[in-house]
Write an enzyme that holds these catalytic residues in place. Structure first.
Site, PDB file in Angstrom:
ATOM      1  N   ARG A 242     -27.283  82.221 122.758  1.00  0.00           N
ATOM      2  CA  ARG A 242     -27.551  82.959 124.003  1.00  0.00           C
ATOM      3  C   ARG A 242     -28.089  81.969 125.027  1.00  0.00           C
ATOM      4  O   ARG A 242     -29.147  81.377 124.820  1.00  0.00           O
ATOM      5  CB  ARG A 242     -28.556  84.079 123.728  1.00  0.00           C
TER       6      ARG A 242
ATOM      7  N   LYS B 136     -36.323  77.722 126.823  1.00  0.00           N
ATOM      8  CA  LYS B 136     -37.607  78.266 126.373  1.00  0.00           C
ATOM      9  C   LYS B 136     -38.683  77.186 126.259  1.00  0.00           C
ATOM     10  O   LYS B 136     -38.407  75.985 126.290  1.00  0.00           O
ATOM     11  CB  LYS B 136     -37.425  79.005 125.042  1.00  0.00           C
TER      12      LYS B 136
END
Length: 269
Positions: A246, A212
């Site tokens: 995740r 991210k």
């Protein structure tokens, strides 16, 4: 510390920020799911609509057409738990009917309570994520003398109240603080740093930070070079008591977590 499990990301979308288009065919998606399972993933998270910043919303039908054939094909070949990454009722229902075992909703239950009813009726597990329509400015939180993680916790409690209303058992719920969703760069760092406070709420916690922008901005790296940053945060999450991370690269994260467990010690989950 307990064993931190790994959720493998399977985007069956043409426009995901990290791997868009790579697994858009059923064959390539199933092959990737099987690969992640071999590498140690405990859950495969299937997503049919990108939720990257500035994403283009697609119709329920298009999303269903993307995810259902993949879920059915994975289920035919494996009994690994499958999560459906969606916030849409019709997509969630179709995915669960096709064999999904978990709902992973970026809006928790706050946008559509029918999702809570669906989870209650079907008995699947659910991951409830913190999200918001508008970013809360850092100056506002300082004026109110609130830590940002406390704001996240309070928002998640709204979804938990809805879950309780529909009789969803605590053991079927996972919480996600929503790194990268409705938060500034500084707030994302704060959420990660203080993730232990969310763990203290008594629910299993999922940290989803793989590749991210918080990693890219910190290290000044493009998406394809953010794996070391991802692994570092997976290890940090495990040390803070998170139940699951995740990630895109299952194998490297699993190896890092198992090494950590060997050094620190672990108990059977």
């Amino acid at each position: 510390m307990g064993k931190t499990k790994v959720m493998g990301i399977l985007n069956v979308t043409p426009d995901s920020f990290s791997d868009g288009g790579r697994f858009s065919s059923v064959e390539s998606a199933v092959a990737q799911a099987e690969k992640m399972a071999r590498e140690g993933a405990s859950v495969i998270d299937v997503g049919g609509e990108s939720t990257r910043p500035g994403y283009q919303r697609i119709s329920d039908k298009e999303e269903i057409d993307r995810v259902v054939p993949v879920i059915r094909a994975i289920r035919e070949k494996s009994d690994i738990p499958i999560s459906i990454d969606t916030y849409k009722y019709d997509v969630a229902k179709a995915a669960i009917d096709a064999g999904a075992d978990m709902l992973n909703s970026i809006w928790g239950f706050t946008k559509d309570e029918r999702l809570a009813e669906l989870v209650a009726q079907t008995g699947v597990s659910v991951c409830l994520m913190d999200n918001r329509d508008e970013i809360i400015e850092d100056s506002d939180t300082k004026e109110e003398k609130k830590s940002f993680i406390s704001i996240v916790n309070n928002e998640l409690k709204k979804s938990l109240q809805i879950a309780e209303k529909y009789g969803i058992k605590k053991g079927r719920i996972l919480l996600d603080p929503g790194v990268g969703f409705g938060k500034t760069y500084e707030q994302n760092l704060e959420v990660i740093r203080d993730i232990g406070e969310l763990v203290e709420m008594g629910y299993p916690v999922l940290l989803a930070v793989s590749r991210k922008s918080v990693i890219g901005l910190t290290l000044d790296l493009p998406v394809e070079e953010r794996e070391e940053g991802t692994i570092a945060l997976s290890v940090y999450a495990a040390m803070k008591g998170c139940a699951m991370v995740r990630v895109h690269d299952v194998e490297k994260n699993v190896r890092a977590l198992r090494m950590l467990e060997a050094v620190i010690g672990r108990k059977k989950c």
